[in-house]
Design an enzyme around this catalytic site. Structure first.
Site, mmCIF file in Angstrom:
data_model
loop_
_atom_site.group_PDB
_atom_site.id
_atom_site.type_symbol
_atom_site.label_atom_id
_atom_site.label_comp_id
_atom_site.label_asym_id
_atom_site.label_seq_id
_atom_site.Cartn_x
_atom_site.Cartn_y
_atom_site.Cartn_z
ATOM 1 N N GLY A 80 9.743 -0.242 21.627
ATOM 2 C CA GLY A 80 9.372 -1.451 20.886
ATOM 3 C C GLY A 80 8.340 -1.171 19.822
ATOM 4 O O GLY A 80 7.838 -0.044 19.686
ATOM 5 N N ARG A 81 8.058 -2.196 19.038
ATOM 6 C CA ARG A 81 7.126 -2.066 17.922
ATOM 7 C C ARG A 81 6.041 -3.132 18.045
ATOM 8 O O ARG A 81 6.285 -4.221 18.550
ATOM 9 C CB ARG A 81 7.885 -2.225 16.595
ATOM 10 C CG ARG A 81 8.887 -1.103 16.380
ATOM 11 C CD ARG A 81 9.702 -1.298 15.137
ATOM 12 N NE ARG A 81 8.925 -1.254 13.916
ATOM 13 C CZ ARG A 81 8.574 -0.145 13.260
ATOM 14 N NH1 ARG A 81 8.919 1.029 13.736
ATOM 15 N NH2 ARG A 81 7.889 -0.222 12.136
ATOM 16 N N HIS A 92 46.697 -10.584 10.534
ATOM 17 C CA HIS A 92 47.235 -9.634 11.510
ATOM 18 C C HIS A 92 47.684 -8.361 10.808
ATOM 19 O O HIS A 92 48.331 -8.455 9.770
ATOM 20 C CB HIS A 92 48.420 -10.282 12.231
ATOM 21 C CG HIS A 92 49.070 -9.387 13.235
ATOM 22 N ND1 HIS A 92 48.500 -9.128 14.468
ATOM 23 C CD2 HIS A 92 50.243 -8.695 13.196
ATOM 24 C CE1 HIS A 92 49.299 -8.309 15.152
ATOM 25 N NE2 HIS A 92 50.356 -8.025 14.397
ATOM 26 N N GLY A 126 9.915 -2.245 0.096
ATOM 27 C CA GLY A 126 11.091 -1.997 0.950
ATOM 28 C C GLY A 126 10.668 -1.827 2.395
ATOM 29 O O GLY A 126 11.422 -2.116 3.313
ATOM 30 N N GLU A 137 15.842 3.509 30.756
ATOM 31 C CA GLU A 137 15.448 2.121 30.492
ATOM 32 C C GLU A 137 14.830 1.538 31.775
ATOM 33 O O GLU A 137 15.426 1.628 32.843
ATOM 34 C CB GLU A 137 16.683 1.307 30.047
ATOM 35 C CG GLU A 137 16.514 -0.186 29.999
ATOM 36 C CD GLU A 137 15.375 -0.663 29.077
ATOM 37 O OE1 GLU A 137 15.358 -0.280 27.903
ATOM 38 O OE2 GLU A 137 14.509 -1.429 29.571
ATOM 39 N N LYS A 192 0.813 -1.223 0.000
ATOM 40 C CA LYS A 192 0.000 0.000 0.000
ATOM 41 C C LYS A 192 0.846 1.273 0.000
ATOM 42 O O LYS A 192 0.350 2.353 -0.275
ATOM 43 C CB LYS A 192 -0.952 -0.001 1.196
ATOM 44 C CG LYS A 192 -0.276 0.089 2.530
ATOM 45 C CD LYS A 192 -1.298 0.133 3.658
ATOM 46 C CE LYS A 192 -0.572 0.219 4.983
ATOM 47 N NZ LYS A 192 -1.432 0.181 6.119
ATOM 48 N N LYS A 234 21.166 3.769 9.513
ATOM 49 C CA LYS A 234 22.609 3.541 9.361
ATOM 50 C C LYS A 234 23.256 4.675 8.583
ATOM 51 O O LYS A 234 24.429 4.999 8.805
ATOM 52 C CB LYS A 234 22.875 2.192 8.689
ATOM 53 C CG LYS A 234 23.053 1.073 9.679
ATOM 54 C CD LYS A 234 21.779 0.500 10.208
ATOM 55 C CE LYS A 234 21.418 0.821 11.606
ATOM 56 N NZ LYS A 234 20.140 0.229 12.030
HETATM 57 C C1 LIG Z 1 14.547 2.624 13.369
HETATM 58 C C2 LIG Z 1 14.661 1.173 13.003
HETATM 59 C C3 LIG Z 1 15.911 0.650 12.723
HETATM 60 C C4 LIG Z 1 16.032 -0.703 12.374
HETATM 61 N N1 LIG Z 1 17.265 -1.192 12.085
HETATM 62 C C5 LIG Z 1 17.416 -2.489 11.752
HETATM 63 C C6 LIG Z 1 18.673 -3.011 11.405
HETATM 64 O O1 LIG Z 1 19.678 -2.300 11.400
HETATM 65 N N2 LIG Z 1 18.770 -4.315 11.073
HETATM 66 C C7 LIG Z 1 17.679 -5.129 11.075
HETATM 67 O O2 LIG Z 1 17.814 -6.322 10.769
HETATM 68 N N3 LIG Z 1 16.449 -4.661 11.378
HETATM 69 C C8 LIG Z 1 16.287 -3.363 11.726
HETATM 70 N N4 LIG Z 1 15.041 -2.879 12.009
HETATM 71 C C9 LIG Z 1 13.901 -3.795 11.985
HETATM 72 C C10 LIG Z 1 13.422 -4.027 10.536
HETATM 73 O O3 LIG Z 1 13.170 -2.797 9.930
HETATM 74 C C11 LIG Z 1 12.167 -4.887 10.553
HETATM 75 O O4 LIG Z 1 12.416 -6.080 11.265
HETATM 76 C C12 LIG Z 1 11.746 -5.245 9.134
HETATM 77 O O5 LIG Z 1 11.517 -4.081 8.381
HETATM 78 C C13 LIG Z 1 10.470 -6.096 9.156
HETATM 79 O O6 LIG Z 1 10.084 -6.366 7.841
HETATM 80 P P1 LIG Z 1 8.584 -6.805 7.475
HETATM 81 O O7 LIG Z 1 8.636 -7.139 6.041
HETATM 82 O O8 LIG Z 1 8.118 -7.812 8.430
HETATM 83 O O9 LIG Z 1 7.690 -5.532 7.737
HETATM 84 P P2 LIG Z 1 7.710 -4.063 7.142
HETATM 85 O O10 LIG Z 1 9.057 -3.706 6.653
HETATM 86 O O11 LIG Z 1 7.097 -3.204 8.182
HETATM 87 O O12 LIG Z 1 6.798 -4.158 5.863
HETATM 88 C C14 LIG Z 1 5.432 -4.330 5.924
HETATM 89 C C15 LIG Z 1 4.838 -3.714 4.673
HETATM 90 O O13 LIG Z 1 3.476 -4.085 4.590
HETATM 91 C C16 LIG Z 1 2.741 -3.002 4.073
HETATM 92 N N5 LIG Z 1 1.339 -3.209 4.464
HETATM 93 C C17 LIG Z 1 0.821 -3.282 5.709
HETATM 94 N N6 LIG Z 1 -0.499 -3.508 5.654
HETATM 95 C C18 LIG Z 1 -0.825 -3.580 4.344
HETATM 96 C C19 LIG Z 1 -2.034 -3.789 3.646
HETATM 97 N N7 LIG Z 1 -3.189 -3.983 4.272
HETATM 98 N N8 LIG Z 1 -2.012 -3.801 2.299
HETATM 99 C C20 LIG Z 1 -0.851 -3.600 1.619
HETATM 100 N N9 LIG Z 1 0.320 -3.393 2.238
HETATM 101 C C21 LIG Z 1 0.336 -3.383 3.581
HETATM 102 C C22 LIG Z 1 3.402 -1.790 4.710
HETATM 103 O O14 LIG Z 1 3.150 -0.617 3.963
HETATM 104 C C23 LIG Z 1 4.869 -2.196 4.692
HETATM 105 O O15 LIG Z 1 5.545 -1.729 3.540
HETATM 106 C C24 LIG Z 1 14.881 -1.527 12.328
HETATM 107 C C25 LIG Z 1 13.619 -0.986 12.595
HETATM 108 C C26 LIG Z 1 13.508 0.346 12.923
HETATM 109 C C27 LIG Z 1 12.148 0.915 13.188
#
Ligand SMILES: Cc1cc2nc3c(=O)[nH]c(=O)nc-3n(C[C@H](O)[C@H](O)[C@H](O)COP(=O)(O)OP(=O)(O)OC[C@H]3O[C@@H](n4cnc5c(N)ncnc54)[C@H](O)[C@@H]3O)c2cc1C
Length: 463
Positions: free
Chosen positions: A270-271, A442, A39, A206, A35, A51
Site C-alpha cells: 500500500g501507499r 459477435h 504527471g 498476502e 517539485k 502498463k
Molecule cells: C506501481 C503503480 C501502478 C499504478 N497503476 C495505476 C493504474 O493502472 N491505474 C490507476 O488508476 N492508478 C494507478 N496507480 C495509482 C495512481 O498512480 C495514483 O492514484 C495517482 O498517481 C494519484 O495522483 P495524485 O495526483 O493524487 O498524486 P501523485 O501522482 O503522487 O502526484 C503528487 C505530486 O505532488 C508533488 N508534490 C508533493 N509534495 C509537493 C510539494 N511540497 N511541492 C510541490 N510538489 C509536491 C509530487 O512531486 C507529485 O508529482 C498506480 C500506482 C502505482 C504506484
C-alpha cells in the site's frame, strides 16, 4: 510581493493537473506547483510505466505460447535494457504531451517545493529563490502518496534486495525468484510482469485470506486459480514473521516457521499520503493517519481549501483523482457539481488475468441487507476468449427481480477495457432488461457482458 492567482494547485500529478487544466478551461487564472515532474506518480512511477512493462510481458508470453496457435517461434528471454527504453519512450511521449497541454491551456507551472503559510498562501522554494503565491478563490492540495515500508527488522528498503514499485520499474534484470508481499494491484501486476518474462519462481504473500482482497470473492477465486495454474506460488492468510538478507538474496519466514527464499523482496503493501511538513495542519486541515480529511466536495475545513487524489482517503486511482480534480475545478468556477459515487468508479488490475470491477461486491450487498439476483457468464463459453486462451468470468449483481444493476465484476482477458460498459450500466442505473435488449457484436469479448445480463433478464443465449 505575492503573485496572485485565482486557484493554486500544489502537486502536478493526475489529481493536480486535471484540476488545473479544467479550471483554466473554465477561465480561472491557475498556478500549478510541482517539485519534480508534472504527471506525478501515475505517469513516472505508476500507471503508465507499469502498463508498458506488462505490455512487454504479454508479448513475451505470446512468444512462449505461440506453438499452441500453430505458430513457430522461439523465446530467447527479454533484453531489459530495451524493455526499459521502450517503457521510457512511452512515459516521455506522454510527459511531453502533458507539458504541451498545460502550456497551451494557460496553466502557469511553477517548478519548486511548496509549503502552506495559511489556507490561501503558499511559499514556494524555486531555483531562483522563494516565491509567495496567494489564491483568491481556492488552494488545492494534491501532493499524492508514496510507498509504505514494513516495520520489520531485515525488511528495510534498500533498493536492491528489498524494493518497492519505485525500484522495480527500473530493474535492469529479470529477478529469477522474486517474492512479492501484498496481493493488491501493484503486487499482482509486478508478479504478472515477472511471470510473463519467465522468472523461475514467483511467490506472492498476502496477509488477508484472498488475492486482491478488496474484490468480489469469485474474482479472488478465479484469479487464484489462474495464477496458480500459471505456476505462481501463492500464500494467502499468511503473516510474515521475519526477513533475512543474505549475500545472494532474501529469506522470508511465515507464521508456522515456513521459509521462502528469493533473490528479491518487493513490498507492495500500500501507499501512504504525502502530507508531512507542508503546513497543512497549521492551515486548518485535519489529518487522519496522514490523509487530509475532506467533505463530499473535497473541501478541507477552511473556506477555499480543497484536497484531491491520493492525499485524501478515497480510491487510490488516477482516474478517481481526475474526477476529484474536475469536481473541485467546476465547483470553484461556480458550476453545480454532484458528489462522487466512489462505487461508480471502476477498479482495474492489469495482472494476468486482468480484473475490472464497478459497484458493490456480493459481500457488500449481503452486509447492506440488499436482496439481489446474480448471474455469472464464464469466458470459457465465449468464442473470442477461447481464441485468446482466456479464462475467468463476468459476474453481474442486480437488485432482486430486474432491479438496477449494482455490481459488475470481470476477471479475464481485457477486463480493464470491458469494465467501461459496466461503469455506464452501474452509473446510468440500468436494469438487466435494459442491457439485454441490445445484443452485443459477435464474436467479441463484450458478448460475455451482454450474456450475463441476458441471463439475469431470463433470456440466456449460450451456456
Ligand atoms: C506501481 C503503480 C501502478 C499504478 N497503476 C495505476 C493504474 O493502472 N491505474 C490507476 O488508476 N492508478 C494507478 N496507480 C495509482 C495512481 O498512480 C495514483 O492514484 C495517482 O498517481 C494519484 O495522483 P495524485 O495526483 O493524487 O498524486 P501523485 O501522482 O503522487 O502526484 C503528487 C505530486 O505532488 C508533488 N508534490 C508533493 N509534495 C509537493 C510539494 N511540497 N511541492 C510541490 N510538489 C509536491 C509530487 O512531486 C507529485 O508529482 C498506480 C500506482 C502505482 C504506484
Amino acid at each position: 510581493m505575492a503573485d496572485s492567482y485565482q486557484m493554486i494547485v500544489l502537486g502536478g500529478g493526475t489529481g493536480g493537473y486535471s484540476c488545473a487544466l479544467r479550471a483554466a478551461d473554465l477561465g480561472l487564472k491557475v498556478a500549478l506547483v510541482e517539485k519534480d515532474k508534472v504527471g506525478g506518480t501515475c505517469l513516472h512511477f505508476g500507471c503508465i510505466p507499469t502498463k508498458a512493462l506488462l505490455q512487454a510481458a504479454e508479448v513475451a508470453e505470446h512468444a512462449q505460447t505461440a506453438g499452441e496457435y500453430g505458430v513457430n517461434a522461439t523465446y530467447d528471454g527479454v533484453d531489459m535494457e530495451r524493455v526499459l527504453s521502450f517503457k521510457q519512450k512511452v512515459v516521455d511521449a506522454n510527459w511531453k504531451g502533458l507539458q504541451g497541454s498545460l502550456r497551451k491551456r494557460g496553466v502557469d507551472v511553477i517548478a519548486g517545493s511548496g509549503r502552506l503559510k495559511d489556507a490561501r498562501t503558499l511559499v514556494v522554494n524555486t531555483e531562483e529563490g522563494e516565491r509567495t503565491l496567494t489564491a483568491e478563490k481556492a488552494m488545492v492540495l494534491a501532493t499524492g502518496s508514496k510507498p509504505r515500508g514494513l516495520p520489520m527488522d531485515g525488511a528495510e528498503i534498500d533498493g536492491e534486495k528489498v524494493i518497492t514499485s519505485d525500484h522495480a520499474l527500473f530493474l535492469d534484470r529479470v529477478p529469477q525468484r522474486p517474492i512479492v508481499v501484498g496481493a493488491s494491484a501493484v503486487g499482482m501486476e509486478f508478479a504478472s510482469v515477472w511471470k510473463g518474462y519467465g522468472s523461475e519462481e514467483v511467490t506472492v504473500i498476502e496477509a488477508l485470506p484472498g488475492l486482491v482482497p478488496m474484490e468480489d470473492v469469485d474474482t479472488q477465486k478465479a484469479l487464484a486459480r489462474d495464477v496458480k495454474k500459471a505456476g505462481m506460488k501463492v500464500h494467502v492468510g499468511a503473516k510474515m514473521t521475519g526477513v533475512e538478507k543474505g549475500s545472494d538474496g532474501v529469506r522470508v519466514t511465515l507464521e508456522g516457521d515456513k521459509k521462502i527464499e528469493g533473490d528479491i523482496l518487493m513490498l507492495a503493501i500500500g501507499r501512504g499520503p504525502v502530507s508531512e511538513d507542508m503546513g497543512f495542519e497549521d492551515a486548518g486541515a485535519n489529518l487522519d493517519r496522514g490523509f487530509v480529511a475532506v467533505d463530499e466536495y473535497c473541501q478541507v475545513g477552511p473556506e477555499g481549501l480543497y484536497a484531491i487524489g491520493d492525499v485524501i482517503p478515497t480510491l487510490g486511482l488516477a482516474h478517481a483523482s481526475f474526477q476529484e480534480g474536475f469536481l473541485v475545478a467546476e465547483r470553484v468556477a461556480g458550476q453545480r457539481v454532484i458528489p462522487i459515487d466512489y462505487f461508480g468508479i471502476p477498479k482495474v488490475y492489469y495482472c494476468h488475468p486482468e480484473i475490472g470491477a464497478v459497484g458493490y461486491t456480493e459481500q457488500q450487498l449481503k452486509d447492506k441487507g440488499v436482496d439481489y439476483d446474480k448471474a455469472m457468464f464464464p469466458f470459457s463459453h465465449n468464442a473470442r476468449a477461447m481464441m485468446m486462451r482466456g479464462s475467468g468470468h463476468v459476474k453481474v449483481l442486480a437488485e432482486k427481480d430486474n432491479g438496477r444493476v449494482l455490481g459488475v465484476h470481470i476477471v479475464g482477458p481485457r477486463a480493464t477495457d470491458l469494465i467501461a460498459e459496466g461503469q455506464l450500466i452501474y452509473n446510468w442505473e440500468a436494469l438487466p432488461t435494459d442491457v439485454a435488449q441490445f445484443i452485443h457484436a459477435h464474436p467479441t469479448l463484450t458478448e460475455a457482458v451482454g450474456e450475463a445480463h441476458l441471463q439475469l433478464a431470463g433470456r440466456p443465449l449460450h451456456g
